[in-house]
Design a protein around this motif. Structure first.
Motif, PDB file in Angstrom:
ATOM      1  N   PRO A   1      16.976  -0.990  26.442  1.00  0.00           N
ATOM      2  CA  PRO A   1      17.903  -1.845  27.242  1.00  0.00           C
ATOM      3  C   PRO A   1      18.674  -1.418  28.375  1.00  0.00           C
ATOM      4  O   PRO A   1      18.735  -1.941  29.598  1.00  0.00           O
ATOM      5  N   TYR A   2      19.303  -0.156  28.033  1.00  0.00           N
ATOM      6  CA  TYR A   2      20.088   0.410  29.138  1.00  0.00           C
ATOM      7  C   TYR A   2      19.186   0.640  30.229  1.00  0.00           C
ATOM      8  O   TYR A   2      19.711   0.338  31.613  1.00  0.00           O
ATOM      9  N   LEU A   3      17.975   0.998  30.193  1.00  0.00           N
ATOM     10  CA  LEU A   3      17.121   1.542  31.267  1.00  0.00           C
ATOM     11  C   LEU A   3      16.572   0.215  32.163  1.00  0.00           C
ATOM     12  O   LEU A   3      16.792   0.000  33.005  1.00  0.00           O
TER      13      LEU A   3
ATOM     14  N   CYS B   1      25.668  -5.002  20.572  1.00  0.00           N
ATOM     15  CA  CYS B   1      26.256  -3.840  19.993  1.00  0.00           C
ATOM     16  C   CYS B   1      26.616  -2.808  20.838  1.00  0.00           C
ATOM     17  O   CYS B   1      27.538  -1.833  20.569  1.00  0.00           O
ATOM     18  N   CYS B   2      26.545  -3.008  22.275  1.00  0.00           N
ATOM     19  CA  CYS B   2      26.839  -1.998  23.127  1.00  0.00           C
ATOM     20  C   CYS B   2      28.312  -1.580  23.210  1.00  0.00           C
ATOM     21  O   CYS B   2      29.118  -2.541  23.623  1.00  0.00           O
ATOM     22  N   PRO B   3      28.765  -0.669  22.876  1.00  0.00           N
ATOM     23  CA  PRO B   3      30.150  -0.139  22.926  1.00  0.00           C
ATOM     24  C   PRO B   3      31.022  -0.298  24.155  1.00  0.00           C
ATOM     25  O   PRO B   3      32.139  -0.460  24.399  1.00  0.00           O
ATOM     26  N   ALA B   4      29.999  -0.306  25.237  1.00  0.00           N
ATOM     27  CA  ALA B   4      30.816  -0.329  26.461  1.00  0.00           C
ATOM     28  C   ALA B   4      30.628  -1.771  27.107  1.00  0.00           C
ATOM     29  O   ALA B   4      31.085  -1.939  28.394  1.00  0.00           O
ATOM     30  N   HIS B   5      30.305  -2.558  26.423  1.00  0.00           N
ATOM     31  CA  HIS B   5      30.524  -3.865  26.722  1.00  0.00           C
ATOM     32  C   HIS B   5      29.471  -4.359  27.858  1.00  0.00           C
ATOM     33  O   HIS B   5      29.880  -5.285  28.756  1.00  0.00           O
ATOM     34  N   ARG B   6      28.572  -3.784  27.870  1.00  0.00           N
ATOM     35  CA  ARG B   6      27.540  -3.955  29.143  1.00  0.00           C
ATOM     36  C   ARG B   6      26.996  -5.272  29.009  1.00  0.00           C
ATOM     37  O   ARG B   6      26.235  -5.563  27.874  1.00  0.00           O
ATOM     38  N   PRO B   7      26.666  -6.224  29.883  1.00  0.00           N
ATOM     39  CA  PRO B   7      25.945  -7.315  29.670  1.00  0.00           C
ATOM     40  C   PRO B   7      24.300  -7.064  29.926  1.00  0.00           C
ATOM     41  O   PRO B   7      23.698  -7.630  31.019  1.00  0.00           O
ATOM     42  N   LEU B   8      23.930  -6.318  29.017  1.00  0.00           N
ATOM     43  CA  LEU B   8      22.469  -5.842  29.132  1.00  0.00           C
ATOM     44  C   LEU B   8      21.416  -6.947  29.210  1.00  0.00           C
ATOM     45  O   LEU B   8      20.810  -7.282  30.215  1.00  0.00           O
ATOM     46  N   LEU B   9      21.653  -8.107  28.223  1.00  0.00           N
ATOM     47  CA  LEU B   9      20.811  -9.007  28.143  1.00  0.00           C
ATOM     48  C   LEU B   9      20.767  -9.795  29.815  1.00  0.00           C
ATOM     49  O   LEU B   9      19.823 -10.451  29.967  1.00  0.00           O
TER      50      LEU B   9
ATOM     51  N   PRO C   1      31.682   2.328  31.760  1.00  0.00           N
ATOM     52  CA  PRO C   1      30.391   2.973  32.231  1.00  0.00           C
ATOM     53  C   PRO C   1      29.527   2.877  30.810  1.00  0.00           C
ATOM     54  O   PRO C   1      30.151   3.081  29.695  1.00  0.00           O
ATOM     55  N   CYS C   2      28.302   3.042  31.002  1.00  0.00           N
ATOM     56  CA  CYS C   2      27.407   3.268  30.004  1.00  0.00           C
ATOM     57  C   CYS C   2      27.584   4.888  29.612  1.00  0.00           C
ATOM     58  O   CYS C   2      27.682   5.731  30.161  1.00  0.00           O
ATOM     59  N   ILE C   3      27.818   4.834  28.147  1.00  0.00           N
ATOM     60  CA  ILE C   3      28.051   6.313  27.679  1.00  0.00           C
ATOM     61  C   ILE C   3      26.850   6.793  27.193  1.00  0.00           C
ATOM     62  O   ILE C   3      26.652   8.087  26.247  1.00  0.00           O
ATOM     63  N   ARG C   4      25.579   6.195  27.205  1.00  0.00           N
ATOM     64  CA  ARG C   4      24.245   6.739  26.781  1.00  0.00           C
ATOM     65  C   ARG C   4      24.258   6.921  25.392  1.00  0.00           C
ATOM     66  O   ARG C   4      23.779   8.126  24.940  1.00  0.00           O
ATOM     67  N   CYS C   5      24.792   5.974  24.642  1.00  0.00           N
ATOM     68  CA  CYS C   5      24.959   6.429  23.177  1.00  0.00           C
ATOM     69  C   CYS C   5      23.859   6.059  22.419  1.00  0.00           C
ATOM     70  O   CYS C   5      23.448   6.262  21.372  1.00  0.00           O
ATOM     71  N   ALA C   6      22.715   5.130  23.206  1.00  0.00           N
ATOM     72  CA  ALA C   6      21.306   4.833  22.519  1.00  0.00           C
ATOM     73  C   ALA C   6      21.551   3.682  21.495  1.00  0.00           C
ATOM     74  O   ALA C   6      20.435   3.562  20.887  1.00  0.00           O
ATOM     75  N   LYS C   7      22.798   3.254  21.505  1.00  0.00           N
ATOM     76  CA  LYS C   7      22.599   2.185  20.368  1.00  0.00           C
ATOM     77  C   LYS C   7      21.828   1.028  20.529  1.00  0.00           C
ATOM     78  O   LYS C   7      21.272   0.362  19.815  1.00  0.00           O
ATOM     79  N   CYS C   8      21.724   0.590  22.215  1.00  0.00           N
ATOM     80  CA  CYS C   8      21.180  -0.445  22.402  1.00  0.00           C
ATOM     81  C   CYS C   8      19.715  -0.144  22.049  1.00  0.00           C
ATOM     82  O   CYS C   8      18.832  -1.089  21.755  1.00  0.00           O
ATOM     83  N   VAL C   9      19.159   1.041  22.443  1.00  0.00           N
ATOM     84  CA  VAL C   9      17.782   1.339  22.099  1.00  0.00           C
ATOM     85  C   VAL C   9      17.455   1.149  20.503  1.00  0.00           C
ATOM     86  O   VAL C   9      16.473   0.687  19.979  1.00  0.00           O
TER      87      VAL C   9
HETATM   88  S1  SF4 Z   1      24.690   0.594  24.163  1.00  0.00           S
HETATM   89 FE1  SF4 Z   1      25.609   0.384  26.073  1.00  0.00          FE
HETATM   90  S2  SF4 Z   1      26.930   2.402  26.259  1.00  0.00           S
HETATM   91 FE2  SF4 Z   1      25.223   2.660  24.819  1.00  0.00          FE
HETATM   92  S3  SF4 Z   1      23.258   3.342  25.802  1.00  0.00           S
HETATM   93 FE3  SF4 Z   1      23.100   0.991  25.394  1.00  0.00          FE
HETATM   94  S4  SF4 Z   1      24.085   0.409  27.484  1.00  0.00           S
HETATM   95 FE4  SF4 Z   1      24.735   2.542  27.234  1.00  0.00          FE
END
Ligand code: SF4
Ligand code: SF4
Lengths: 333, 443
Positions: B383-385, B415-423, B366-374
């Protein structure tokens, strides 16, 4: 050669960061402050922490396993961290059963009912703490005084925290200069040799952890510094106006949970904003609310409430406070 | 130190081949030359089965303004025109040629003498680029003659040369800058002349100190050209980021570099332009880095277009046992190919073999909303959004949140620590949003 080449979309490599590593990073940052509590409060600190962490992890396990019927999420370290933070917010002599109840509220109510990690709007450890404060006001506000390493638990010697002394005194019309003589000097407060929640007392070690968090890029400076600066400006203004009626800003920073809250609680990823601009506004909000509660509110301490109140605004902030996109300004202007 | 301001990541550089000089890859027994190696309309095939062709001979002519000529990279007999699977996984038409020998067109100057004097007018230069099938070699493969023809009402005051090579592993531009430095500087001077500008800036990441030193040493002889070291940070070489880093101009969303009065060309393109203009040599070979941690002998090669990736890998010691992925391009933005038979084309900067254990993606959590992607997005998107909106099918809001600006640099997924396939999701959202926009236009 194998004919089964993988085809997936770019990027084809991934950084080393994982959720678990981030959580562990915060846990490591909290260790110096934990050891300081053990030094000041003795076994109590160990017992409170062990019970809190164990019950948080256990509740998460049970809920994921038997309610969600899913595989485990325990190993992401988030329940451990919640347990640790909850313990940091408790007096080191609180009855064990109350800790278990608080842990249940933190994990089951504040986190899992919303769907688990990433979905909870409020900081779970703080929800647990505030619930305990309201339900068990006596036990939650009997603060052991630091007496070096001691082996007693519920029979620990208790006393008022510096914040409570000042609050009571001001209410009774005593001048602040006189009250200050009843509390330890700033240097002693800085090290943590004062009464209070087991993990909040040592400014020095909490700041040490902050430096580590910044160095590891686990959090950014925005939230902690905006909270601290706002409190300094806010309480400082009143102190300058009337130093006999209001405590000085240094006192406000060192006493109570400002540093613990600003560095470790308000920065909780899930419940804090997603971009620097929003983070600064969020931090200022917490700073103002904390100062207001401390100066005029019913409780001597206001950090927990302030953070929870600002948590409620985070979704709104994420929706309407946006980072300036690259190439955006020129397009519109 | 100069750099782009927002976001960026630091993937391990892994430039295994930085110290290996460019060699000439032996000519393969057969080639499959796709007729679309550029952005724009497919070229029109000029040869048929049984035709004899020489190295450098045109085999497909550009059709329309945004298109490019295609030349034979070998001497031999046209075997067939058939479809071939390209690096993107699409079938496309290619001319298959069986090699007999290597006899170049007589017009091509094969001597190694460096010709610095430029005898041509801007129009003649543009014509030569068109004739020689020059396209952007940085990967975008946009036909160069188009980029050199400044439309009425537009102005260019500085030429930017991209020698950043910020993708991990790749070293083709690096080696070229070291070994063909003077040719590149002449090529840049030619481009300056075509664009009628007096100033050109070469941007190079600071991990290529030798190339910076070498070009700086030679640049005294080439008025108007300056060399600039840039901070090592991905994606320093993205066009808009490079412009921002070098001349502090911000290309508005949805616009081109020309809108801020500049044009960007890659160093490889500058070299190809040199060869086309000064040596009459069409674009039928390029430097390709063949690399990977388990590869026996990684290296940099001049490779003829149409050579199969398999042939190139054989030259580097064959496909290692544990290969999980073969990437055409760099690991951040390149394409994973489905098999090794895809041909090397004008846009192929490198082939990277990724071992099995590094090629699998970790399970997403799950996305932990760490804002690293931003914080790593060079465009300050969220990106998370964008991923959530694409997932939910809220394309209108996704467009409002800037999804169409995304340049697919991959920093967010990296960079996503939750390994989300954002792109992955952002791409999906982008293409569906574009489809939606087209539909609305029809209405
Ligand atoms: S980097 Fe990954 S876990 Fe962190 S806010 Fe973005 S999508 Fe969520
Ligand atoms: S891939 Fe798109 S959204 Fe992700 S970091 Fe790059 S530009 Fe931003």
């Amino acid at each position: 050669m194998s004919n089964l080449l993988k085809v997936s979309l770019s990027p084809h490599i991934h950084g080393k960061e994982t959720t678990r590593k981030l959580m562990h990073g915060v846990i490591i940052a909290l260790m110096p402050a934990f050891l300081a509590s053990v030094f000041f409060f003795g076994y109590g600190a160990i017992i409170v922490t062990t019970v809190s962490v164990a019950s948080c992890v256990l509740f998460e396990y049970l809920i994921v396993r038997f309610v969600f019927k899913k595989t485990l999420t325990i190993n992401d370290g988030s329940a451990f961290l919640t347990g640790l933070l909850l313990a940091f917010n408790l007096p080191s002599n609180i009855p064990v059963l109350i800790i278990v109840i608080g842990s249940f509220v933190s994990i089951a109510v504040a986190k899992m009912t919303f769907g688990g990690l990433g979905n909870n709007p409020f900081n779970p450890a703080l929800v647990g703490r505030v619930f305990m404060l309201i339900s068990f006001p006596v036990q939650m506000t009997s603060w052991p005084v630091p007496a070096g390493f001691q082996t007693g638990y519920s029979d620990a010697v208790t006393g008022a925290t510096p914040l409570a002394i000042i609050k009571e005194g001001i209410k009774n019309g005593e001048p602040v200069s006189q009250l200050m003589s009843q509390i330890p000097p700033p240097s002693q407060m800085f090290l943590g040799d004062i009464g209070g929640s087991m993990g909040e007392v040592s400014a020095f070690f909490l700041i040490l952890g902050f430096i580590w968090l910044l160095y590891k890029k686990i959090i950014t400076w925005h939230i902690p510094l905006s909270i601290i600066l706002t409190i300094i400006v806010f309480t400082g203004t009143f102190w300058l106006i009337n130093p006999e009626k209001y405590a000085d800003p240094l006192f406000h920073i060192l006493a109570g949970g400002v540093l613990l809250g600003a560095i470790y609680m308000a920065t909780d990823y899930v419940t804090s904003p997603m971009n620097p601009k929003a983070m600064l506004i969020y931090g200022c909000g917490i700073g103002v609310l904390t100062s207001v509660i401390r100066i005029w509110g019913a409780y001597p301490e206001g950090v927990s409430f302030a953070i929870l109140i600002m948590n409620a605004f985070v979704p709104l902030m994420n929706r309407y406070i946006k980072p300036k996109r690259f190439g955006e300004e020129i397009k519109n202007g | 130190m100069k750099t782009f301001p927002l976001g960026g990541v630091h993937p391990p550089e892994n430039k295994l081949t930085a110290g290996i000089p460019i060699r000439y890859l032996p000519i393969p027994p057969s080639v499959a030359i796709p007729v679309t190696q550029h952005i724009g309309s497919p070229s029109e095939i000029l040869v048929k089965k049984g035709d004899m062709v020489k190295t450098g001979q045109i085999i497909a002519a550009s059709k329309g303004f945004v298109s490019a000529n295609i030349h034979s990279s070998v001497t031999g007999v046209v075997n067939k025109t058939d479809s071939v699977i390209d690096a993107s996984g699409f079938r496309q038409t290619a001319v298959f040629i069986d090699t007999t020998e290597d006899e170049w067109l007589e017009t091509i100057d094969r001597s190694s003498e460096i010709i610095t004097e430029i005898k041509y007018s801007p129009e003649e230069i543009i014509d030569k680029c068109l004739e020689s099938g020059i396209v952007g070699l940085g990967g975008a493969t946009f036909p160069s003659h188009v980029k050199l023809s400044i439309p009425r009402g537009k102005r260019c005051d500085v030429l930017i040369i991209n020698g950043v090579e910020c993708e991990p592993y790749l070293t083709s531009d690096h080696r070229l800058m070291l070994e063909r430095s003077e040719e590149i500087l002449v090529g840049i001077t030619i481009l300056m002349k075509a664009l009628r500008v007096t100033q050109a800036m070469i941007g190079i990441e600071n991990n290529k100190k030798d190339a910076i030193a070498r070009l700086t040493g030679l640049s005294g002889k080439f008025p108007g050209i300056s060399i600039h070291g840039l901070k090592v940070k991905y994606p320093q070489g993205a066009e808009k980021q490079l412009i921002k880093a070098l001349i502090k101009r911000e290309v508005p969303s949805g616009r081109l570099p020309l809108d801020v009065n500049t044009v960007v060309h890659n160093v490889g393109t500058a070299f190809a332009v040199y060869e086309a203009v000064q040596k009459n040599k069409p674009l039928f070979e390029r430097v390709v880095t063949i690399t990977g941690k388990s590869l026996a002998s990684p290296g940099n090669y001049f490779v003829r277009t149409g050579t199969s990736v398999r042939y190139l890998i054989e030259a580097a010691g064959g496909v290692p046992e544990n290969t999980g992925k073969i990437i055409s391009g760099g690991p951040m933005m390149g394409k994973a190919v489905s098999n090794a038979d895809v041909p090397v084309v004008k846009g192929t900067s490198g082939i990277v073999l990724i071992p099995e254990e590094e090629s699998s993606r970790s399970e997403m959590t799950p996305c932990i909303r760490c804002a690293k992607c931003v914080s790593v997005c060079p465009l300050n998107l969220e990106p998370y959004l964008l991923m959530t909106l694409s997932e939910k099918g809220e394309f209108e809001r996704a467009v409002a949140e800037g999804i169409t600006d995304c340049m697919e640099c991959g920093s967010c997924s990296y960079c996503c620590p939750a390994h989300r396939p954002l792109l992955d999701y952002i791409r999906l959202g982008k293409s569906l949003a574009a489809k939606m926009a087209r539909k609305q236009m029809v209405k």
